[in-house]
Motif scaffolding. Sequence first.
Motif, PDB file in Angstrom:
ATOM      1  N   THR A   1     -14.772  69.960  -6.926  1.00 57.59           N
ATOM      2  CA  THR A   1     -15.698  69.152  -6.134  1.00 57.59           C
ATOM      3  C   THR A   1     -15.245  67.700  -6.090  1.00 57.59           C
ATOM      4  N   LEU A   2     -14.896  67.147  -7.244  1.00 59.17           N
ATOM      5  CA  LEU A   2     -14.456  65.756  -7.318  1.00 59.17           C
ATOM      6  C   LEU A   2     -13.199  65.520  -6.488  1.00 59.17           C
ATOM      7  N   PHE A   3     -12.197  66.359  -6.672  1.00 58.35           N
ATOM      8  CA  PHE A   3     -10.923  66.158  -5.995  1.00 58.35           C
ATOM      9  C   PHE A   3     -11.057  66.363  -4.483  1.00 58.35           C
ATOM     10  N   ARG A   4     -11.886  67.301  -4.059  1.00 57.86           N
ATOM     11  CA  ARG A   4     -12.093  67.522  -2.629  1.00 57.86           C
ATOM     12  C   ARG A   4     -12.725  66.298  -1.971  1.00 57.86           C
ATOM     13  N   LEU A   5     -13.718  65.722  -2.621  1.00 51.75           N
ATOM     14  CA  LEU A   5     -14.418  64.574  -2.037  1.00 51.75           C
ATOM     15  C   LEU A   5     -13.563  63.306  -2.040  1.00 51.75           C
ATOM     16  N   HIS A   6     -12.540  63.263  -2.901  1.00 50.64           N
ATOM     17  CA  HIS A   6     -11.627  62.114  -2.926  1.00 50.64           C
ATOM     18  C   HIS A   6     -10.324  62.389  -2.175  1.00 50.64           C
TER      19      HIS A   6
ATOM     20  N   TRP B   1      -7.949  64.380  -2.975  1.00 49.15           N
ATOM     21  CA  TRP B   1      -6.796  64.560  -3.860  1.00 49.15           C
ATOM     22  C   TRP B   1      -6.447  66.045  -3.863  1.00 49.15           C
ATOM     23  N   LYS B   2      -5.230  66.366  -3.487  1.00 47.67           N
ATOM     24  CA  LYS B   2      -4.810  67.758  -3.452  1.00 47.67           C
ATOM     25  C   LYS B   2      -4.819  68.334  -4.868  1.00 47.67           C
ATOM     26  N   LEU B   3      -5.466  69.498  -5.025  1.00 51.56           N
ATOM     27  CA  LEU B   3      -5.570  70.118  -6.343  1.00 51.56           C
ATOM     28  C   LEU B   3      -4.922  71.497  -6.305  1.00 51.56           C
ATOM     29  N   THR B   4      -3.720  71.576  -6.796  1.00 51.50           N
ATOM     30  CA  THR B   4      -3.022  72.859  -6.893  1.00 51.50           C
ATOM     31  C   THR B   4      -3.318  73.479  -8.260  1.00 51.50           C
ATOM     32  N   PRO B   5      -3.073  74.783  -8.428  1.00 51.50           N
ATOM     33  CA  PRO B   5      -3.250  75.400  -9.746  1.00 51.50           C
ATOM     34  C   PRO B   5      -2.448  74.704 -10.837  1.00 51.50           C
ATOM     35  N   GLU B   6      -1.245  74.231 -10.504  1.00 49.99           N
ATOM     36  CA  GLU B   6      -0.419  73.545 -11.498  1.00 49.99           C
ATOM     37  C   GLU B   6      -1.022  72.202 -11.893  1.00 49.99           C
ATOM     38  N   ILE B   7      -1.528  71.457 -10.915  1.00 52.94           N
ATOM     39  CA  ILE B   7      -2.164  70.168 -11.215  1.00 52.94           C
ATOM     40  C   ILE B   7      -3.430  70.385 -12.037  1.00 52.94           C
ATOM     41  N   GLN B   8      -4.181  71.425 -11.706  1.00 52.89           N
ATOM     42  CA  GLN B   8      -5.394  71.724 -12.460  1.00 52.89           C
ATOM     43  C   GLN B   8      -5.053  72.087 -13.904  1.00 52.89           C
ATOM     44  N   LYS B   9      -3.995  72.841 -14.098  1.00 58.06           N
ATOM     45  CA  LYS B   9      -3.548  73.194 -15.438  1.00 58.06           C
ATOM     46  C   LYS B   9      -3.123  71.941 -16.212  1.00 58.06           C
ATOM     47  N   GLN B  10      -2.415  71.038 -15.534  1.00 54.27           N
ATOM     48  CA  GLN B  10      -1.998  69.788 -16.169  1.00 54.27           C
ATOM     49  C   GLN B  10      -3.210  68.965 -16.590  1.00 54.27           C
ATOM     50  N   PHE B  11      -4.223  68.911 -15.726  1.00 52.75           N
ATOM     51  CA  PHE B  11      -5.419  68.136 -16.062  1.00 52.75           C
ATOM     52  C   PHE B  11      -6.123  68.724 -17.271  1.00 52.75           C
ATOM     53  N   HIS B  12      -6.259  70.048 -17.297  1.00 48.54           N
ATOM     54  CA  HIS B  12      -6.935  70.689 -18.425  1.00 48.54           C
ATOM     55  C   HIS B  12      -6.228  70.366 -19.740  1.00 48.54           C
ATOM     56  N   THR B  13      -4.915  70.485 -19.750  1.00 48.04           N
ATOM     57  CA  THR B  13      -4.134  70.192 -20.965  1.00 48.04           C
ATOM     58  C   THR B  13      -4.286  68.735 -21.372  1.00 48.04           C
TER      59      THR B  13
ATOM     60  N   ILE C   1      -0.411  61.204 -11.099  1.00 46.63           N
ATOM     61  CA  ILE C   1      -0.193  62.297 -10.151  1.00 46.63           C
ATOM     62  C   ILE C   1      -0.179  61.813  -8.700  1.00 46.63           C
ATOM     63  N   TYR C   2      -1.092  60.899  -8.366  1.00 44.36           N
ATOM     64  CA  TYR C   2      -1.256  60.507  -6.969  1.00 44.36           C
ATOM     65  C   TYR C   2      -0.860  59.058  -6.687  1.00 44.36           C
ATOM     66  N   GLY C   3      -0.559  58.284  -7.749  1.00 46.53           N
ATOM     67  CA  GLY C   3      -0.158  56.895  -7.560  1.00 46.53           C
ATOM     68  C   GLY C   3      -1.270  56.000  -7.061  1.00 46.53           C
ATOM     69  N   GLU C   4      -2.524  56.395  -7.337  1.00 48.92           N
ATOM     70  CA  GLU C   4      -3.678  55.653  -6.838  1.00 48.92           C
ATOM     71  C   GLU C   4      -4.413  54.981  -7.993  1.00 48.92           C
ATOM     72  N   ALA C   5      -4.785  53.720  -7.809  1.00 46.20           N
ATOM     73  CA  ALA C   5      -5.550  52.989  -8.823  1.00 46.20           C
ATOM     74  C   ALA C   5      -7.040  53.207  -8.573  1.00 46.20           C
ATOM     75  N   ILE C   6      -7.758  53.621  -9.603  1.00 43.29           N
ATOM     76  CA  ILE C   6      -9.192  53.879  -9.465  1.00 43.29           C
ATOM     77  C   ILE C   6      -9.951  53.251 -10.623  1.00 43.29           C
ATOM     78  N   ASN C   7     -11.267  53.204 -10.474  1.00 41.72           N
ATOM     79  CA  ASN C   7     -12.157  52.762 -11.548  1.00 41.72           C
ATOM     80  C   ASN C   7     -12.466  53.977 -12.425  1.00 41.72           C
ATOM     81  N   GLY C   8     -11.849  54.026 -13.615  1.00 44.23           N
ATOM     82  CA  GLY C   8     -11.955  55.196 -14.467  1.00 44.23           C
ATOM     83  C   GLY C   8     -13.376  55.604 -14.817  1.00 44.23           C
ATOM     84  N   PRO C   9     -14.179  54.702 -15.391  1.00 44.67           N
ATOM     85  CA  PRO C   9     -15.548  55.080 -15.768  1.00 44.67           C
ATOM     86  C   PRO C   9     -16.406  55.495 -14.578  1.00 44.67           C
ATOM     87  N   GLU C  10     -16.187  54.874 -13.442  1.00 43.33           N
ATOM     88  CA  GLU C  10     -16.965  55.214 -12.245  1.00 43.33           C
ATOM     89  C   GLU C  10     -16.673  56.644 -11.799  1.00 43.33           C
ATOM     90  N   VAL C  11     -15.405  57.011 -11.782  1.00 38.52           N
ATOM     91  CA  VAL C  11     -15.037  58.363 -11.381  1.00 38.52           C
ATOM     92  C   VAL C  11     -15.478  59.377 -12.447  1.00 38.52           C
TER      93      VAL C  11
END
Length: 235
Positions: free
Chosen positions: A27-32, A34-46, A77-87
């Motif tokens: 949900t988060l990645f779709r609304l932003h 950000w492309k979410l592949t199975p490999e990226i999702q696995k990387q995030f979980h780890t 992953i995406y080279g984008e600067a974001i507000n960490g706590p906000e996200v």
Amino acid sequence: MKYKQIIFDVDDTLIDFASTEDYALRTLFRLHNWKLTPEIQKQFHTYNQALWRQLEQEEITVDELNEKVFRDFVKRIYGEAINGPEVMDEYHSYFGETHKLLPGVEDTLRFAQKKGYKLTVFSNGENFMQHHRLQLAGIEDYFDLIVTSDQAHYSKPNEHAFDYFFSRTEIGPNETIFFGDGLQSDILGSEKYGVDSIWYNHRHRKNTLNLHPLFEVETYPEFVKLMQNDFEKAY
């Protein structure tokens, strides 16, 4: 009865963490956008699990974790600067709406309640979110006490977190058994504090910490059988 109180963890003990994380992340990645592949999702979980281990080992604080999780991952992953706590707050809003129970949870809680156990929750999590998810899942009313690390200001396995929990209940550690999936948090914390534990190893993990839970089960029916036998070990 050998025990009067059973403590339950929440994520991946009562509520399916994999399902929760998958929904919130997608949900988060779709609304932003950000492309979410199975490999990226696995990387995030780890990556996310590694940060939680650092929190449990008191290498970082909750605020640092909330700052780093998405800020650093999205930058890498995406080279984008974001507000960490906000996200992270946005992610938590999606995370808090998911409440898929693991198989056998409610039948087990009903059985334990009929047996006369005091049922409690002790979770490394945010207070409102965990209450809300347990309520949405329809099981909040089974518990006489729900304690979170947010309230305690310490996370499992820290002994101060356990101090806080037992300050809220009249039943002591020697009459309590902890049921949880987390080796680093639930089982280690219990062992350090002198509380018997049951490792709910439904993910079939290895006991890399060489801990000694009283029992290890992979399903809730196995847990029910232990209660039927009053947690007596067969030697």
